[in-house]
Design a protein around this motif. Structure first.
Motif, short mmCIF file in Angstrom:
data_model
loop_
_atom_site.label_atom_id
_atom_site.label_comp_id
_atom_site.label_asym_id
_atom_site.label_seq_id
_atom_site.Cartn_x
_atom_site.Cartn_y
_atom_site.Cartn_z
N GLY A 1 0.71 -1.20 -0.04
CA GLY A 1 0.00 0.07 0.18
C GLY A 1 0.87 1.08 -0.04
N LEU A 2 1.74 1.13 0.86
CA LEU A 2 2.58 2.26 1.15
C LEU A 2 3.40 2.69 -0.33
N VAL A 3 3.92 1.73 -0.99
CA VAL A 3 4.90 1.83 -2.16
C VAL A 3 4.05 2.46 -3.23
N SER A 4 2.51 1.69 -3.23
CA SER A 4 1.85 2.33 -4.33
C SER A 4 1.44 3.70 -4.03
N VAL A 5 1.49 4.12 -2.88
CA VAL A 5 0.89 5.67 -2.78
C VAL A 5 2.24 6.34 -3.24
N VAL A 6 3.48 6.11 -2.81
CA VAL A 6 4.68 6.57 -3.37
C VAL A 6 4.50 6.96 -4.71
N CYS A 7 4.35 5.80 -5.55
CA CYS A 7 4.09 5.78 -6.98
C CYS A 7 2.93 6.91 -7.35
N LEU A 8 1.69 6.66 -6.86
CA LEU A 8 0.78 7.63 -6.97
C LEU A 8 1.17 9.00 -7.06
N THR A 9 1.82 9.42 -5.82
CA THR A 9 1.91 10.81 -5.40
C THR A 9 3.11 11.53 -6.49
N PHE A 10 3.86 10.56 -7.06
CA PHE A 10 4.82 11.00 -8.08
C PHE A 10 4.42 11.08 -9.50
N ILE A 11 3.54 9.84 -9.80
CA ILE A 11 3.27 9.57 -11.08
C ILE A 11 1.95 10.46 -11.62
N ALA A 12 0.92 10.66 -10.53
CA ALA A 12 -0.35 11.34 -10.98
C ALA A 12 -0.13 12.89 -11.51
N PRO A 13 0.69 13.44 -10.61
CA PRO A 13 0.53 15.01 -10.89
C PRO A 13 1.17 14.97 -12.23
N VAL A 14 2.27 14.23 -12.61
CA VAL A 14 2.93 14.37 -14.06
C VAL A 14 1.91 13.94 -15.22
N LEU A 15 1.40 12.80 -14.80
CA LEU A 15 0.23 12.37 -15.89
C LEU A 15 -0.80 13.47 -16.05
N ALA A 16 -1.16 13.96 -15.04
CA ALA A 16 -2.12 15.01 -15.04
C ALA A 16 -1.76 16.15 -16.07
N GLN A 17 -0.39 16.64 -15.96
CA GLN A 17 0.14 17.65 -16.72
C GLN A 17 0.06 17.27 -18.07
N VAL A 18 0.30 16.02 -18.46
CA VAL A 18 0.61 15.43 -19.95
C VAL A 18 -1.14 15.29 -20.36
N ALA A 19 -1.96 14.94 -19.47
CA ALA A 19 -3.46 14.56 -19.71
C ALA A 19 -4.07 15.99 -19.94
#
Lengths: 502, 151
Positions: free
Chosen positions: A121-139
């Protein structure tokens, strides 16, 4: 991109006493519902959804995320203690978890599943925190053609992983999308399948439909096997947290399963169950002693339990950034955003960064608190396995009816809930998966609007229709996903043939 | 017992007929006023999907009609006649509960839905009926007193 003020607001939101109460309540509720066989995360979220109608955005979403996380973990408790997975995500855990329990090592198995779940759960939250804002900028640069490509990708992947028969998956996926065409046409105001009732002007409502598909259909299936008694020995229910030596031995397994779970969560699909099976089979494949899997070994518990909780953060990546749910549970979670007047998608990161940061921080806190609550609550929570289905079935049905009415004050919506429940029951009895039906229903409007706009933009030119590098990349990924299975099988059989030849 | 083969054949035939019906209904969609000429007609997407769904239904029908193609033809829809009875009676109880709510209000529905479902499941233990009714009262109180819902 980073907004310090929004982070400050997020902290204040999160540490508000009411939000904290909701967080703890969500973990307890999720554990309870996860433990009860048959009632998985989508149902847990669906049942709590009506209550969020009366709350602010942050506490309501934190409540549902806590339920989502804890329900996935809760499923492992019944899988280990009685060999009946509380959720689909815990099916792989039964193999080694229950075997360990029968050997009198239940406490060790429960400790491994709890630790694995928290790390995943913690690893996936770290990934979410870093990936989601970047993907949102692309999206944010995405147009209709890109959204069309993503919707098609999501739907095809869901269908592929949902069941053995591709055409059955496509059939119910098509049915789910078709049902979203009911109501007034957003682009030109035409009445479509309204049958003369104003109730259908806005189409079939999302929340009653999803609650019906998941909760009511499960209630009806639960009624069939209601009289079966569940007995279990509660002597080895005291959790034994694995020591550093054990964790060090399992570090590779934990890392691989966390990443695999996160990646599978990001790809729209079955989410936790698929993640758990992938991680289990991957560890078995890599093991020097694969024959020991299923006999009660720590690796067989850590892999699926780490991966299934890791899918939560992963599934939230496409849900929050694109509005495309990564799992059936995330599809129901989308309903919660809509109830709060929030439209998940790239613009949400610009419009309400405080909410996004609250969710990221909240997920960290949920995983940490889940560890402590899980540690002390397992013994008591496991007693719930004995609650008979004859009590659960009527109560869940009444809760679904009342909850849906409370959200909308509409008895028509209760009818939609019931009709969706009957549809879900029929298709499940006939061997169809409800995942493509629900994901299709969520993706339908995106798919229609993007397709119609793409055709208009293309103006009759096929080349122009595909003149989008991002879209082409997504279609290429889709082709790879579809072809990967046959290609890898062929390569493996060739390699096996070469080995045998001499 | 009802086999998956027969049930799926009936289901897919029904889906094909439903697709045809809804496709015909879609022919009558009319756009409102000035928006009528904007973009593709409203019937385009529903009809596209209906054609796709009907095509999938035809393939599934073929798989079940030609023996051994679908994989689960020999299996039954319900594990036993008792399970079938309980499932279908529970379905009927849920529908009856909704009708009772429409005609006699929420309280009456809440009072009868639990016992009806218990009857459908073949429950004989009176304690279960008592627990179910107590939980129904709890649900009513939570929604009316705590959440302020007017039921």
């Amino acid at each position: 991109m980073f907004d310090a003020a929004a982070v400050g607001v997020a902290f204040a939101n999160l540490f508000d006493p009411f939000t904290m109460i909701m967080l703890v309540a969500g973990i307890l509720l999720g554990l309870v519902i996860g433990i009860l066989p048959g009632l998985g995360p989508p149902i847990a979220i669906a049942l709590a959804l009506p209550f969020t109608f009366y709350m602010e955005a942050v506490p309501s979403l934190i409540l549902l995320l806590a339920i989502y996380n804890a329900a996935i973990y809760g499923g492992s408790i019944s899988a280990i203690a009685v060999g009946i997975p509380g959720t689909g995500a815990a099916i792989a855990t039964v193999l080694d978890g229950h075997a360990m329990y029968k050997q009198g090592r239940g406490g060790e198995a429960l400790g491994l599943s709890l630790t694995g779940s928290i790390i995943g759960g913690l690893v996936s939250v770290v990934c979410l925190t870093f990936i989601a804002p970047v993907l949102a900028q692309v999206a944010i640069k995405f147009g209709p053609r890109e959204f069309l490509a993503i919707s098609v990708f999501g739907l095809v992947v869901v269908v592929r992983v949902a069941g053995a028969n591709l055409f059955k998956g496509l059939l119910v996926g098509g049915l789910g999308i078709f049902l979203t065409t009911w109501g007034l046409d957003e682009l030109n105001g035409a009445e479509r399948y309204t049958f003369g009732t104003y109730h259908l002007y806005e189409g079939i409502p999302l929340v009653p439909f999803l609650v019906g598909i998941f909760a009511v259909s499960e209630v009806l299936i639960g009624a069939e096997r209601a009289l079966k008694r569940i007995e279990f020995d509660k002597t080895s229910l005291t959790v034994k947290i694995p020591g550093l030596g054990t964790l060090s031995k399992l570090r590779g397994n934990l890392a691989r399963s966390s990443l695999l779970g996160t990646i599978i969560g990001i790809i729209p699909g079955e989410g936790a169950a698929v993640g758990a099976f992938f991680a289990y089979s991957e560890e078995k494949r890599r093991s020097k002693e694969p024959e020991k899997f299923g006999t009660g070994i720590p690796e067989g518990i850590v892999a699926p339990e780490t991966a299934n909780n890791a899918t939560v953060g992963g599934a939230l990546v496409p849900t929050l950034t694109l509005g495309v749910p990564g799992s059936p549970a995330a599809a129901v979670l989308l309903g919660a955003f809509l109830i709060q007047g929030l439209a998940p998608g790239p613009t949400l990161f610009d419009e309400r960064p405080d909410i996004m940061y609250s969710l990221f921080l909240g997920l960290f806190l949920i995983n940490i608190l889940l560890f402590f609550i899980g540690l002390f609550a397992i013994r008591f929570a496991a007693m719930l396995i004995k609650v008979p289905m004859t009590v659960i079935v009527p109560t869940v049905l009444l809760l679904s009816f009342t909850g849906i009415y409370a959200v909308s004050n509409s008895i028509f919506n209760v009818g939609v809930l019931l009709a969706a429940g009957v549809l879900g029951y029929v298709v499940r009895k006939l061997g169809y998966s409800i995942a493509p039906l629900s994901i299709g229903f969520v993706l339908g409007p995106i798919l229609e609007n993007s397709l119609r706009q793409s055709i208009t933009i293309a103006d009759g030119s096929t080349a122009e229709f595909f003149n989008t590098p991002i879209g082409l990349g997504i279609y290429a990924a889709l082709a790879l996903t579809i072809l990967w299975g046959p290609i890898s099988t062929r390569v493996r059989s060739r390699l096996a043939g070469k080995v045998k030849d001499p | 017992m009802l086999t998956q083969r027969l049930a799926n054949i009936v289901f897919t035939v029904l889906v094909i007929f439903a697709c045809a019906y809804f496709a015909v209904v879609a022919q009558g969609f009319e756009a409102a006023g000035l928006l009528a000429s904007s973009g593709l007609p409203s019937r385009f997407f529903p009809q596209l999907l209906l054609a796709f769904t009907a095509l999938c239904a035809v393939v599934v029908l073929y798989l079940y009609a030609s023996k051994g193609e679908a994989g689960d033809e020999g299996q039954t829809v319900f594990a036993s006649s008792a399970e079938a009875r309980r499932g279908l009676l529970a379905l009927a109880a849920a529908v009856v509960s909704y009708i009772v709510w429409l005609n006699f209000g929420f309280v009456m529905m809440a009072m009868i839905s639990g016992p009806l479902l218990c009857l459908a499941m073949g429950v004989r233990n009176p304690v279960i009926y008592g627990v179910v009714l107590a939980l129904a009262a709890g649900v009513y109180l939570v929604f009316t007193q705590l959440l302020g819902t007017r039921l």
